[in-house]
Design a protein around this motif. Structure first.
Motif, mmCIF file in Angstrom:
data_model
loop_
_atom_site.group_PDB
_atom_site.id
_atom_site.type_symbol
_atom_site.label_atom_id
_atom_site.label_comp_id
_atom_site.label_asym_id
_atom_site.label_seq_id
_atom_site.Cartn_x
_atom_site.Cartn_y
_atom_site.Cartn_z
ATOM 1 N N LEU A 53 2.854 16.804 3.944
ATOM 2 C CA LEU A 53 3.422 16.363 2.676
ATOM 3 C C LEU A 53 2.413 15.441 1.995
ATOM 4 O O LEU A 53 1.801 14.599 2.648
ATOM 5 C CB LEU A 53 4.739 15.619 2.899
ATOM 6 N N VAL A 54 2.254 15.606 0.682
ATOM 7 C CA VAL A 54 1.243 14.867 -0.067
ATOM 8 C C VAL A 54 1.900 14.064 -1.180
ATOM 9 O O VAL A 54 2.764 14.580 -1.909
ATOM 10 C CB VAL A 54 0.197 15.835 -0.668
ATOM 11 N N ALA A 55 1.501 12.809 -1.315
ATOM 12 C CA ALA A 55 2.028 11.953 -2.380
ATOM 13 C C ALA A 55 1.765 12.579 -3.745
ATOM 14 O O ALA A 55 0.692 13.121 -4.005
ATOM 15 C CB ALA A 55 1.380 10.570 -2.301
ATOM 16 N N GLY A 56 2.788 12.518 -4.595
ATOM 17 C CA GLY A 56 2.667 13.094 -5.922
ATOM 18 C C GLY A 56 2.986 14.571 -5.975
ATOM 19 O O GLY A 56 3.074 15.148 -7.065
ATOM 20 N N GLU A 57 3.156 15.200 -4.819
ATOM 21 C CA GLU A 57 3.499 16.618 -4.767
ATOM 22 C C GLU A 57 4.862 16.807 -4.101
ATOM 23 O O GLU A 57 5.856 17.043 -4.780
ATOM 24 C CB GLU A 57 2.409 17.404 -4.026
ATOM 25 N N ASP A 58 4.925 16.684 -2.786
ATOM 26 C CA ASP A 58 6.180 16.934 -2.073
ATOM 27 C C ASP A 58 6.555 15.843 -1.084
ATOM 28 O O ASP A 58 7.502 15.995 -0.315
ATOM 29 C CB ASP A 58 6.104 18.282 -1.340
ATOM 30 N N LEU A 59 5.816 14.730 -1.096
ATOM 31 C CA LEU A 59 6.124 13.626 -0.186
ATOM 32 C C LEU A 59 7.243 12.779 -0.780
ATOM 33 O O LEU A 59 7.020 12.019 -1.729
ATOM 34 C CB LEU A 59 4.880 12.780 0.065
ATOM 35 N N ALA A 60 8.459 12.958 -0.250
ATOM 36 C CA ALA A 60 9.635 12.262 -0.768
ATOM 37 C C ALA A 60 10.587 11.966 0.383
ATOM 38 O O ALA A 60 10.508 12.581 1.454
ATOM 39 C CB ALA A 60 10.330 13.115 -1.830
ATOM 40 N N ALA A 61 11.498 11.044 0.147
ATOM 41 C CA ALA A 61 12.414 10.600 1.188
ATOM 42 C C ALA A 61 13.215 11.753 1.774
ATOM 43 O O ALA A 61 13.383 11.854 3.001
ATOM 44 C CB ALA A 61 13.349 9.524 0.630
ATOM 45 N N GLU A 62 13.720 12.632 0.932
ATOM 46 C CA GLU A 62 14.564 13.721 1.424
ATOM 47 C C GLU A 62 13.784 14.668 2.323
ATOM 48 O O GLU A 62 14.300 15.149 3.329
ATOM 49 C CB GLU A 62 15.182 14.483 0.250
ATOM 50 N N ASN A 116 0.816 -1.212 0.000
ATOM 51 C CA ASN A 116 0.000 0.000 0.000
ATOM 52 C C ASN A 116 0.849 1.261 0.000
ATOM 53 O O ASN A 116 2.060 1.212 0.211
ATOM 54 C CB ASN A 116 -0.955 -0.011 1.193
ATOM 55 N N GLN A 117 0.214 2.385 -0.225
ATOM 56 C CA GLN A 117 0.894 3.665 -0.444
ATOM 57 C C GLN A 117 0.644 4.624 0.714
ATOM 58 O O GLN A 117 -0.444 4.681 1.270
ATOM 59 C CB GLN A 117 0.365 4.287 -1.745
ATOM 60 N N VAL A 118 1.672 5.387 1.073
ATOM 61 C CA VAL A 118 1.497 6.510 1.984
ATOM 62 C C VAL A 118 0.948 7.679 1.173
ATOM 63 O O VAL A 118 1.511 8.040 0.140
ATOM 64 C CB VAL A 118 2.831 6.920 2.643
ATOM 65 N N THR A 119 -0.158 8.253 1.624
ATOM 66 C CA THR A 119 -0.793 9.330 0.862
ATOM 67 C C THR A 119 -0.462 10.713 1.423
ATOM 68 O O THR A 119 -0.164 11.636 0.660
ATOM 69 C CB THR A 119 -2.310 9.136 0.822
ATOM 70 N N THR A 120 -0.536 10.863 2.735
ATOM 71 C CA THR A 120 -0.192 12.140 3.362
ATOM 72 C C THR A 120 0.563 11.879 4.664
ATOM 73 O O THR A 120 0.344 10.860 5.328
ATOM 74 C CB THR A 120 -1.436 13.003 3.687
ATOM 75 N N VAL A 121 1.451 12.807 5.007
ATOM 76 C CA VAL A 121 2.148 12.782 6.297
ATOM 77 C C VAL A 121 2.089 14.195 6.861
ATOM 78 O O VAL A 121 2.523 15.144 6.196
ATOM 79 C CB VAL A 121 3.628 12.341 6.162
ATOM 80 N N SER A 122 1.551 14.327 8.070
ATOM 81 C CA SER A 122 1.497 15.637 8.716
ATOM 82 C C SER A 122 2.443 15.678 9.906
ATOM 83 O O SER A 122 2.605 14.680 10.626
ATOM 84 C CB SER A 122 0.075 15.960 9.181
ATOM 85 N N PHE A 123 3.054 16.850 10.080
ATOM 86 C CA PHE A 123 4.001 17.078 11.168
ATOM 87 C C PHE A 123 3.562 18.303 11.960
ATOM 88 O O PHE A 123 3.182 19.320 11.373
ATOM 89 C CB PHE A 123 5.414 17.343 10.626
ATOM 90 N N HIS A 124 3.637 18.208 13.272
ATOM 91 C CA HIS A 124 3.327 19.363 14.128
ATOM 92 C C HIS A 124 4.505 19.558 15.079
ATOM 93 O O HIS A 124 4.827 18.676 15.861
ATOM 94 C CB HIS A 124 2.042 19.120 14.918
#
Length: 254
Positions: free
Chosen positions: A119-128, A103-111
């Motif tokens: 970060l959103v998949a396909g936009e700015d969600l990347a390893a770096e 399965n895929q990670v779609t969004t990751v939020s940080f507070h």
């Protein structure tokens, strides 16, 4: 409770000895005097405590959270939170399923420090980008992240997440808060701006976004961000409760 109240990392100092120190007025490193006898603390243990304090003071001045993560028992990692509160990164992920290999990670939020980013998949969600976020934190905080969020990200993005990690699910259980994050939020009085959505809803919203519905992504991101921001309130409540139970309670015994 702060790290400076703790003696439990020292070899020979378990929960009983630490509580004995507190009851005898040795509630901080500064108040420890190896020349003053404390019942149950022999000269060898006193020397170890003194050596630990000398090392720990330097490490704390350097902001070395990893040192305390290594030296504290895993069940006492919550004690790091007060010292590293402002450098704590709360995070939460949304995925298309429960299998990190399929399965895929779609969004990751940080507070962190009052600010939330997503970060959103396909936009700015990347390893770096993930590495940057975690490298900027002294402590990570999640709910069930040790079993889900962290391994999912490590597998999906081929990264290693080695920042000290406080999984709030375990201290929650310690104070009698069990079940999922949403029931626990309700029990401690956290209110949400939006109606609750399930993991299945999160998958549906992502699929709708992939079909061109930008409003679905907005809803998913809002949900993900609220999950993440509520973790800070949960951490505050849980660590304060444990402070009262573990430290204040022991200090006034006897």
């Amino acid at each position: 409770m702060r790290i400076e109240n703790s003696f439990i990392p020292v070899e020979g100092v378990g929960e009983t000895t630490e509580r004995r120190l507190w009851r005898d007025g040795v509630t901080t490193w500064e108040s420890f005097d190896p020349a003053v006898d404390v019942p149950g603390v022999g000269p060898t243990t006193a020397d170890r405590i003194e050596s630990f304090i000398a090392e720990a003071l330097t490490r704390l001045d350097d902001g070395d959270s990893a040192y305390f993560d290594r030296t504290f028992p895993s069940g006492e990692r919550w004690r790091l939170y007060e010292n590293f509160r402002e450098e704590t990164c709360f995070f939460d992920i949304e995925t298309t399923g429960l299998d990190e290999h399929r399965n895929q990670v779609t969004t990751v939020s940080f507070h962190q420090d009052g600010e939330t980013t997503t970060l959103v998949a396909g936009e700015d969600l990347a390893a770096e980008r993930l590495r940057e976020r975690f490298a900027d934190a002294s402590l990570l905080a999640t709910f069930n992240g040790a079993r889900f969020d962290v391994p999912f990200l490590e597998t999906s993005f081929d990264i290693e997440i080695d920042t000290p990690h406080l999984d709030l699910m375990y201290p929650c259980k310690r104070i009698g808060l069990s079940g999922g994050l949403k029931p626990i939020e309700k029990e401690i009085g956290i209110e949400r701006d939006r109606p609750d959505i399930s993991g299945r809803d999160a998958v549906r919203l992502w699929r709708e976004y992939e079909r061109g519905d930008d409003d679905a992504l907005e809803t998913l991101v809002s949900y993900n961000r609220e999950d993440t921001e509520n973790l800070r309130t949960l951490a505050d409540v849980v660590t304060e409760t444990l402070h009262e139970d573990v430290f204040v309670g022991a200090s006034v015994e006897g």
